[in-house]
Design a protein around this motif. Structure first.
Motif, PDB file in Angstrom:
ATOM      1  N   PRO A 114       3.735   4.156   6.743  1.00  0.00           N
ATOM      2  CA  PRO A 114       2.824   3.278   5.992  1.00  0.00           C
ATOM      3  C   PRO A 114       2.914   1.815   6.410  1.00  0.00           C
ATOM      4  CG  PRO A 114       4.675   3.942   4.619  1.00  0.00           C
ATOM      5  CD  PRO A 114       4.744   4.769   5.860  1.00  0.00           C
ATOM      6  N   VAL A 115       4.105   1.336   6.722  1.00  0.00           N
ATOM      7  CA  VAL A 115       4.267  -0.075   7.104  1.00  0.00           C
ATOM      8  C   VAL A 115       3.518  -0.356   8.404  1.00  0.00           C
ATOM      9  CG1 VAL A 115       5.908  -1.865   7.779  1.00  0.00           C
ATOM     10  CG2 VAL A 115       6.476  -0.299   5.913  1.00  0.00           C
ATOM     11  N   ALA A 116       3.684   0.517   9.382  1.00  0.00           N
ATOM     12  CA  ALA A 116       3.011   0.334  10.672  1.00  0.00           C
ATOM     13  C   ALA A 116       1.491   0.393  10.507  1.00  0.00           C
ATOM     14  CB  ALA A 116       3.477   1.400  11.660  1.00  0.00           C
ATOM     15  N   MET A 117       1.001   1.383   9.778  1.00  0.00           N
ATOM     16  CA  MET A 117      -0.443   1.562   9.658  1.00  0.00           C
ATOM     17  C   MET A 117      -1.097   0.406   8.908  1.00  0.00           C
ATOM     18  SD  MET A 117      -2.686   4.751   8.136  1.00  0.00           S
ATOM     19  CE  MET A 117      -2.514   4.303   6.401  1.00  0.00           C
ATOM     20  N   PHE A 118      -0.555   0.066   7.732  1.00  0.00           N
ATOM     21  CA  PHE A 118      -1.193  -0.971   6.930  1.00  0.00           C
ATOM     22  C   PHE A 118      -0.917  -2.374   7.481  1.00  0.00           C
ATOM     23  CE2 PHE A 118      -1.073   2.540   3.826  1.00  0.00           C
ATOM     24  CZ  PHE A 118      -2.437   2.606   3.565  1.00  0.00           C
ATOM     25  N   GLY A 119       0.200  -2.536   8.189  1.00  0.00           N
ATOM     26  CA  GLY A 119       0.412  -3.790   8.897  1.00  0.00           C
ATOM     27  C   GLY A 119      -0.628  -3.969   9.991  1.00  0.00           C
ATOM     28  N   PHE A 120      -0.885  -2.896  10.732  1.00  0.00           N
ATOM     29  CA  PHE A 120      -1.915  -2.907  11.779  1.00  0.00           C
ATOM     30  C   PHE A 120      -3.278  -3.235  11.185  1.00  0.00           C
ATOM     31  CE2 PHE A 120      -5.011  -0.712  14.502  1.00  0.00           C
ATOM     32  CZ  PHE A 120      -4.678  -1.225  15.754  1.00  0.00           C
ATOM     33  N   PRO A 275      -5.138  -9.473   2.315  1.00  0.00           N
ATOM     34  CA  PRO A 275      -3.898  -8.961   1.700  1.00  0.00           C
ATOM     35  C   PRO A 275      -4.008  -7.535   1.160  1.00  0.00           C
ATOM     36  CG  PRO A 275      -4.598 -11.065   0.725  1.00  0.00           C
ATOM     37  CD  PRO A 275      -5.749 -10.520   1.481  1.00  0.00           C
ATOM     38  N   ALA A 276      -5.232  -6.974   1.135  1.00  0.00           N
ATOM     39  CA  ALA A 276      -5.420  -5.672   0.484  1.00  0.00           C
ATOM     40  C   ALA A 276      -4.525  -4.563   1.035  1.00  0.00           C
ATOM     41  CB  ALA A 276      -6.888  -5.256   0.558  1.00  0.00           C
ATOM     42  N   PRO A 277      -4.377  -4.415   2.371  1.00  0.00           N
ATOM     43  CA  PRO A 277      -3.501  -3.337   2.863  1.00  0.00           C
ATOM     44  C   PRO A 277      -2.045  -3.507   2.444  1.00  0.00           C
ATOM     45  CG  PRO A 277      -4.925  -4.156   4.612  1.00  0.00           C
ATOM     46  CD  PRO A 277      -5.052  -5.107   3.471  1.00  0.00           C
ATOM     47  N   LEU A 278      -1.632  -4.740   2.174  1.00  0.00           N
ATOM     48  CA  LEU A 278      -0.234  -4.990   1.833  1.00  0.00           C
ATOM     49  C   LEU A 278       0.148  -4.346   0.505  1.00  0.00           C
ATOM     50  CD1 LEU A 278       0.013  -8.760   2.855  1.00  0.00           C
ATOM     51  CD2 LEU A 278       0.524  -6.729   4.230  1.00  0.00           C
ATOM     52  N   THR A 279      -0.839  -4.176  -0.391  1.00  0.00           N
ATOM     53  CA  THR A 279      -0.542  -3.530  -1.671  1.00  0.00           C
ATOM     54  C   THR A 279      -0.150  -2.070  -1.463  1.00  0.00           C
ATOM     55  OG1 THR A 279      -2.878  -2.948  -2.023  1.00  0.00           O
ATOM     56  CG2 THR A 279      -2.133  -5.059  -2.890  1.00  0.00           C
ATOM     57  N   ASN A 280      -0.699  -1.443  -0.416  1.00  0.00           N
ATOM     58  CA  ASN A 280      -0.316  -0.056  -0.114  1.00  0.00           C
ATOM     59  C   ASN A 280       1.118   0.030   0.388  1.00  0.00           C
ATOM     60  OD1 ASN A 280      -3.498  -0.226   0.544  1.00  0.00           O
ATOM     61  ND2 ASN A 280      -3.002   1.834  -0.146  1.00  0.00           N
ATOM     62  N   ALA A 282       3.481  -2.065  -0.520  1.00  0.00           N
ATOM     63  CA  ALA A 282       4.331  -2.360  -1.676  1.00  0.00           C
ATOM     64  C   ALA A 282       4.540  -1.137  -2.569  1.00  0.00           C
ATOM     65  CB  ALA A 282       3.723  -3.497  -2.495  1.00  0.00           C
ATOM     66  N   LYS A 283       3.634  -0.171  -2.496  1.00  0.00           N
ATOM     67  CA  LYS A 283       3.766   1.024  -3.319  1.00  0.00           C
ATOM     68  C   LYS A 283       4.898   1.932  -2.855  1.00  0.00           C
ATOM     69  CE  LYS A 283      -1.131   1.192  -4.621  1.00  0.00           C
ATOM     70  NZ  LYS A 283      -2.417   1.941  -4.478  1.00  0.00           N
ATOM     71  N   THR A 284       5.250   1.831  -1.580  1.00  0.00           N
ATOM     72  CA  THR A 284       6.263   2.744  -1.026  1.00  0.00           C
ATOM     73  C   THR A 284       7.489   2.032  -0.473  1.00  0.00           C
ATOM     74  OG1 THR A 284       5.105   2.730   1.112  1.00  0.00           O
ATOM     75  CG2 THR A 284       4.527   4.492  -0.442  1.00  0.00           C
ATOM     76  N   ASN A 285       7.388   0.721  -0.248  1.00  0.00           N
ATOM     77  CA  ASN A 285       8.503  -0.008   0.364  1.00  0.00           C
ATOM     78  C   ASN A 285       8.773  -1.312  -0.369  1.00  0.00           C
ATOM     79  OD1 ASN A 285       7.055   1.582   2.677  1.00  0.00           O
ATOM     80  ND2 ASN A 285       9.105   1.188   3.467  1.00  0.00           N
ATOM     81  N   ALA A 286      10.058  -1.628  -0.552  1.00  0.00           N
ATOM     82  CA  ALA A 286      10.434  -2.929  -1.097  1.00  0.00           C
ATOM     83  C   ALA A 286      10.241  -3.988  -0.008  1.00  0.00           C
ATOM     84  CB  ALA A 286      11.881  -2.907  -1.566  1.00  0.00           C
TER      85      ALA A 286
END
Length: 319
Positions: A114-120, A275-280, A282-286
Motif C-alpha cells: 500500500p505504501v508504494a502504490m499510494f505513494g506513487f 493528500p487523498a492517497p495518503l489517507t489510504n 494511514a489506514k494500514t501503516n503508522a
C-alpha cells in the motif's frame, strides 16, 4: 472462388486501432494522474468521442429499439450512424479491458504494497497539477475564488471531513456517475475522483472479484460468488451511464460558456486531491520515519513517470 475484401480489412484495422485507443484511455482513467479525456485529445479523437457520447438521447435509443419494424428500419439505421457505435464499441471494449487489468493489479497491490502504490499515486497527482496548471491563467479575483473553492472542497474530502457514508448502493451509483463522467473530461481522472471519495480500492477489489468469479463459474464455480461483486459492478455501471447523460453534459456546457473558470475549478480539485492517497496509507501503516521516507520516494517515482510521459507526448493540456 475467393474475393478481395479490402474494405473489411480496413474495418478490422480501424477497429483494432480504436481498441488500442480504448486501452490507452482506460489505463489513464484507471490510474490517478492523466485523464482519459486528455489521452483522447493527445490521440486526436476527443471531438468524435464527445459527439458520440452526447448523441445518446432517449429519442435515438427508442429509434434503434423500434428497428425490428420494417417501416422504421431507415430511422433505426440513421440513429445507429449518429450514435457512432462502430467507434464506441471497440473503444469501450478497450477501456474495459484496461480497467479490469489495472483493477486486478490495484486490488493486489493495495494489500501487499500500500505504501508504494499510494505513494506513487500521490506523485502522479501532484505532477499532474503542475503539468495541467501551466496552461491556466489565474489573473482575477473570480479565478482566485474559484481556485480556492475547488482546492478547499477537495481538501475537505481528502481529509475525510466531508465524506460519503460507507459503500451502500446509493454511494456506489453516485461514485459511478461522478467518476465515469470525469473519465471523458480532459484534466481530471475518474480514478482520482474515486480515491477522493474513498471508493477506489473497494471498487477495484469488487471488479477484480467479479471477473475472477466469472472465470471460476465457467469451470464449475459458485453463482453466489458472482452475485455480490456483480451487483456492485452493475450499480456502478448504472451510475456511470447516468453520469454520462447528465453530469458530463453539464460540465461540457460549463466548458463551452466559461472555459477558463471551469478548467481552473477542475485543476484546483486535482490540487486539493494530492493528500487523498495518503489517507489510504494511514489506514494500514503508522506514520513512522520509514513510512514517510518510502512514501516520499515512491511519490518522486510517480512524479518522474508523469513528467516523463509529458515530455514524450509534447505536453498535456486540460483541454
Amino acid at each position: 472462388m475467393e474475393y478481395d475484401r479490402p474494405d473489411a480489412v480496413d474495418d478490422r484495422l480501424e477497429w483494432l486501432r480504436t481498441y488500442s485507443y480504448g486501452l490507452c484511455m482506460g489505463t489513464a482513467d484507471a490510474l490517478p494522474g492523466v485523464s482519459g479525456g486528455t489521452v483522447a485529445l493527445l490521440l486526436g479523437f476527443y471531438g468524435r468521442l464527445i459527439a458520440a457520447v452526447t448523441a445518446f438521447t432517449p429519442w435515438r435509443a427508442a429509434a434503434v429499439l423500434r428497428g425490428y419494424h420494417p417501416d422504421r428500419r431507415t430511422k433505426a439505421r440513421e440513429a445507429l450512424l449518429e450514435l457512432d457505435l462502430g467507434f464506441l464499441l471497440p473503444l469501450g471494449v478497450g477501456i474495459i479491458t484496461a480497467v479490469v487489468i489495472v483493477a486486478d493489479a490495484v486490488s493486489s497491490l493495495a494489500q501487499s504494497h500500500p505504501v508504494a502504490m499510494f505513494g506513487f499515486f500521490t506523485g502522479l497527482i501532484a505532477a499532474s497539477v503542475i503539468t495541467l496548471g501551466r496552461s491556466l491563467t489565474i489573473d482575477s479575483p473570480t479565478h482566485i475564488g474559484v481556485a480556492m473553492t475547488g482546492t478547499s472542497l477537495a481538501l475537505l474530502v481528502a481529509a475525510d471531513i466531508v465524506s460519503l457514508p460507507g459503500s451502500g448502493p446509493i454511494v456506489i451509483v453516485l461514485a459511478g456517475a461522478i467518476a465515469v463522467s470525469a473519465m471523458i473530461l480532459p484534466g481530471i481522472s475518474g480514478s482520482l475522483i474515486l480515491i477522493l471519495l474513498g471508493q477506489y480500492v473497494f471498487l477495484s477489489s469488487e471488479l477484480s472479484a467479479f471477473v475472477h468469479a466469472l472465470g471460476d463459474l465457467l469451470s464449475g464455480g459458485s453463482l453466489a460468488a458472482v452475485t455480490d461483486p456483480g451487483t456492485t459492478v452493475v450499480l456502478f455501471v448504472v451510475g456511470g451511464a447516468t453520469g454520462l447523460l447528465t453530469i458530463a453534459r453539464v460540465v461540457r456546457i460549463a466548458l463551452d460558456r466559461h472555459r477558463g473558470l471551469t478548467l481552473v475549478f477542475l485543476v484546483s480539485l486535482i490540487a486539493g486531491s494530492v493528500p487523498a492517497p495518503l489517507t489510504n496509507i494511514a489506514k494500514t501503516n503508522a506514520w513512522t520515519t520509514e513510512t514517510i521516507t518510502l512514501t516520499a520516494a515512491w511519490a518522486v517515482v510517480g512524479a518522474i513517470a508523469l513528467f516523463g510521459l509529458e515530455y514524450l507526448v509534447g505536453g498535456f493540456e486540460p483541454e
